[in-house]
Design an enzyme around this catalytic site. Structure first.
Site, short mmCIF file in Angstrom:
data_model
loop_
_atom_site.label_atom_id
_atom_site.label_comp_id
_atom_site.label_asym_id
_atom_site.label_seq_id
_atom_site.Cartn_x
_atom_site.Cartn_y
_atom_site.Cartn_z
N GLY A 208 0.82 -1.21 0.00
CA GLY A 208 0.00 0.00 0.00
C GLY A 208 0.85 1.25 0.00
N SER A 209 0.40 2.25 0.72
CA SER A 209 1.02 3.57 0.65
C SER A 209 2.41 3.65 1.27
CB SER A 209 0.11 4.61 1.30
OG SER A 209 -1.05 4.80 0.51
N THR A 210 2.85 2.64 2.00
CA THR A 210 4.23 2.67 2.48
C THR A 210 5.19 2.64 1.30
OG1 THR A 210 4.30 0.25 2.76
CG2 THR A 210 3.69 1.57 4.69
#
Length: 489
Positions: A217-219
């Site tokens: 995801g956004s990591t």
């Protein structure tokens, strides 16, 4: 010599030659395979009949061998078994060894080349050989804090010392008790095994490093950000396109920001604000502008695709095939075919924390002989330099802002600047069930000005969209906070 005697002599000689060839083949060429054969009970008796050395954390044994009144002589026992099981693994007369029990097997059973003096002494004196000890890098308080904060939910935590690569915590839940597999009652051991492999919680899976990998995801936006800053064309205040909805080139697919929110004015936003709010459209567009190769190269610089042993085997992270700009836009926000481990995400945080120098993770600090003399010690080793010190400092400033003012606010610690990045990743399997819930992520390090620990957390399918609090920032960040606090204490 008459003909019959000559013929008998030739037959006898041929038999002796055949016997010598067979013995040579068995003792020299087949010995390794025969010793490793699961049906060779002598090997099992020999292995279990040794006093296997302890596995030690902070001076306290977490795995030891105790004398027992069975043909195997010694039985392995594990203190705080479930807490350390993803690290120790098990030593079983039925199922062999796993994790450190197998990775450091020759040290623990006393046959390692480094223990030659000890073996020579045992040969001269006739004493039973003893195994050496293996001291791990784990911080018991960090390990316990991670375990307590996960609270039985499916997930994992990895914590690293950014300056050395030493693994301070490695936890995977649900876990199991290795004592159940270490017993000498084979029927009971087999029954325990069947229970474990049939458990829907899959307690034998090491979610921290191996087997399953997860969409980050956004990591993953940290990879996009590092690639952009490394060009020299961007800084924290550079304004980039930040539409409410991004139409991906060459497709009918679109990308929106989390919750359909507006990033700034609906047209552009600074990179600082885009990371703070974890906007999707600016990072997707940024990756498309930079190109696939820039993103791939940056990910590989942080360890994507690398074969890594700590000495436990770490499953390589992957980006998958990126066949179009539309696919690149989805890859940029950690979706599509991107898969990784908590170990890898902890490495990303650690590389940024250590001024752009990523140290190779390691779990074994010291190996000792039975007399406690040191026979091997791990020295920190540089894995890569994924970003420059200047880029690392800019990324640190931006990640501190994520925790101070953005999606990572639940990782705040009074008096400590925490740098972090949240992620909520769609998993894309078992549609319509709990297995289709997003993964909740958080990767971080602290203190920002003098990093002592880098932490990555994943809650597997832990983000229930029916719950008001289901993001990585809400669920995973508090777990990282607990581990950071334990290390800093």
């Amino acid at each position: 010599m008459n003909t019959p005697l000559r013929r008998i002599s030739l037959v006898v000689m041929a038999m002796f030659v055949t016997l010598m060839v067979a013995l040579t083949s068995i003792q020299v060429f087949q010995a390794g395979d025969l010793n490793a054969d699961d049906r060779n009970r002598r090997a099992t008796y020999r292995e279990q009949g040794r006093e296997r050395g302890p596995i030690v954390v902070a001076g306290t044994p977490i795995a030891t061998s105790v004398p027992v009144d069975t043909p195997y002589a010694f039985q392995r026992t594990y203190a705080n078994g479930p807490l350390y099981a993803p690290v120790t693994g098990y030593s079983s007369i039925v199922f062999g060894q796993t994790q450190i029990e197998t990775a450091a097997n020759t040290v623990l059973n006393g046959t390692a080349p480094s223990l030659w003096r000890q073996r020579l002494g045992a040969l001269v004196t006739g004493r039973q050989p003893q195994g050496g000890s293996v001291e791990l890098t784990l911080d018991p308080e960090a390990q316990q804090a991670a375990w307590d904060a996960l609270d039985g939910r499916e997930g994992a935590v990895v914590a690293l010392d950014p300056s050395t690569g030493a693994i301070l915590a490695l936890v995977s839940t649900p876990s199991f008790d290795p004592n159940l597999l270490a017993g000498h009652d084979t029927a009971a051991v087999n029954e325990a095994w069947q229970t474990l492999i049939n458990d829907p919680g899959r307690p034998l899976v090491n979610r921290a490093i191996a087997g399953d990998t997860y969409a980050p995801g956004s990591t993953f936006k940290l990879i996009d950000l590092a690639a952009a800053l490394s060009t020299g064309d961007y800084d924290a205040e550079t304004r980039v396109p930040a539409l409410d909805v991004l139409e991906l080139p060459g497709s009918n697919a679109t990308i929106s920001n989390p919750g359909g929110a507006r990033c700034d004015d609906g047209e552009t936003a600074t990179l600082m604000l885009a990371l703070q709010k974890s906007c999707n459209t600016p990072f997707s567009q940024l990756a498309i502008t930079l190109g696939e190769q820039a993103i791939r190269d940056q990910a590989e610089a942080f360890g994507w695709g690398a074969e890594l042993s700590v000495p436990l085997t770490v499953t390589p992270s992957r980006l998958g095939e990126i066949e179009s700009e539309a696919a690149l836009g989805q890859t940029a926000i950690g979706q599509l075919d991107v898969r990784t481990t908590p170990m890898q995400m902890a490495m990303v945080a650690a590389g940024i924390a250590n001024d752009g120098e990523l140290m190779t993770p390691y779990l074994v600090a010291t190996e000792r002989a039975a007399d406690l003399s040191v026979v091997a010690e791990t020295s920190p080793d540089l894995f890569s330099e994924p970003v420059t010190p200047e880029v690392a400092r800019t990324m640190t400033e931006m990640m501190v802002n994520v925790v101070a003012n953005g999606t990572g606010s639940r990782a705040r610690i009074d008096g400590v600047d925490v740098a972090g990045k949240t992620g909520t990743a769609e998993s894309g399997f078992d549609e319509g069930t709990v297995r289709d819930y997003p993964h909740a992520w958080f990767t971080s390090f602290a203190p920002a000005e003098d990093p002592q620990v880098a932490v990555a957390v994943v809650l597997v399918n832990g983000a229930d969209p029916n719950n008001a609090e289901f993001s990585g920032g809400q669920l995973a960040a508090p777990i990282a906070k607990a581990v950071i606090e334990a290390v800093l204490r």
